[in-house]
Every structure is written in structure tokens, then in C-alpha cells.
Enzyme design. Structure first.
Site, PDB file in Angstrom:
ATOM      1  N   LYS A  36       1.348   4.234  -2.922  1.00 26.03           N
ATOM      2  CA  LYS A  36       1.088   5.648  -2.623  1.00 26.03           C
ATOM      3  C   LYS A  36       2.326   6.497  -2.921  1.00 26.03           C
ATOM      4  O   LYS A  36       2.210   7.619  -3.419  1.00 26.03           O
ATOM      5  CB  LYS A  36       0.662   5.835  -1.168  1.00 26.03           C
ATOM      6  N   TYR A  82       0.843  -1.202   0.000  1.00 20.68           N
ATOM      7  CA  TYR A  82       0.000   0.000   0.000  1.00 20.68           C
ATOM      8  C   TYR A  82       0.880   1.255   0.000  1.00 20.68           C
ATOM      9  O   TYR A  82       0.682   2.171  -0.803  1.00 20.68           O
ATOM     10  CB  TYR A  82      -0.910  -0.019   1.229  1.00 20.68           C
TER      11      TYR A  82
END
Length: 120
Positions: free
Chosen positions: A22, A18
Site C-alpha cells: 500500500k 500488505y
């Protein structure tokens, strides 16, 4: 989860995929911001902060990992008590968007829902 300074300060160890995605998105925003600045197009990435969605646990995250992160975040942001509501986030986002401009140097690769690097 994608701010290098915060990750190093807090030692965030969970959610690597994740965070990596990002981080890549932040670089994309910075590149587009630089490319389209002269055309007056503003690009920015805004972190919503910790929103109470009713489903804040990631499938891959263990209870121990969450407990560890909670302790680290408490030290990082002792004022933080609970996630914000979706309504509060939308109000913060609308305020940021309404006041953002290239002239005010608002083209940044990554800011919080508060318009700075205060993530919680």
C-alpha cells in the site's frame, strides 16, 4: 495500515507485506499526480476504512495479533465501534469523487474514505 504517522502512533506490527504494498501504491499515485497535473488528470488513493466484508481476518494474522491491534485501535479511535457497511463506503467514495478537483488541491497521495486522514 499504510499511513506512516498512524503506524508510528499506534505501533501497528501486523500485515507488513500488505502495508508495504500500500505504501508503494501511494508513492505511485503521488508520482502520477505530479506528472499529469498539468493535463488536468486527478490521481488520489482512497482508503476504504474498515469495511464489514464478512471476512475481515487475514490468513497470516494470529488471534493475538488481532487482539493487540484491536486494543491499539481502541486507544487511537475511541469513537470507533464497528466496521462500516459496503453501502456506506460506496456513498462516501461517490461523495469524494463527485467533489474532487485539482483546483481544490485534492491531488493527494492518500486519504481516507472521509477525505482526510481519519482512518476509522
Amino acid at each position: 495500515m499504510a499511513d506512516l504517522e498512524q503506524m508510528n502512533q499506534v505501533d501497528v506490527t501486523i500485515s507488513a507485506p500488505y502495508s508495504i504494498s500500500k505504501g508503494a501504491a501511494n508513492v505511485m499515485v503521488a508520482k502520477y499526480s505530479a506528472s499529469y497535473k498539468t493535463e488536468g488528470i486527478l490521481f488520489t488513493a482512497i482508503s476504504p476504512g474498515f469495511i464489514d466484508t464478512g471476512n475481515n481476518l487475514e490468513v497470516e494474522t494470529s488471534l493475538k495479533g488481532l487482539q493487540d491491534l484491536a486494543g491499539k485501535l481502541a486507544a487511537y479511535a475511541p469513537y470507533f465501534k464497528t466496521p462500516i457497511t459496503p453501502k456506506d463506503f460506496v456513498n462516501s467514495l461517490l461523495k469524494l469523487l463527485k467533489n474532487a478537483s485539482i483546483e481544490k488541491r485534492d491531488r493527494r497521495s492518500f486519504v481516507s474514505h472521509l477525505g482526510n486522514t481519519q482512518w476509522l
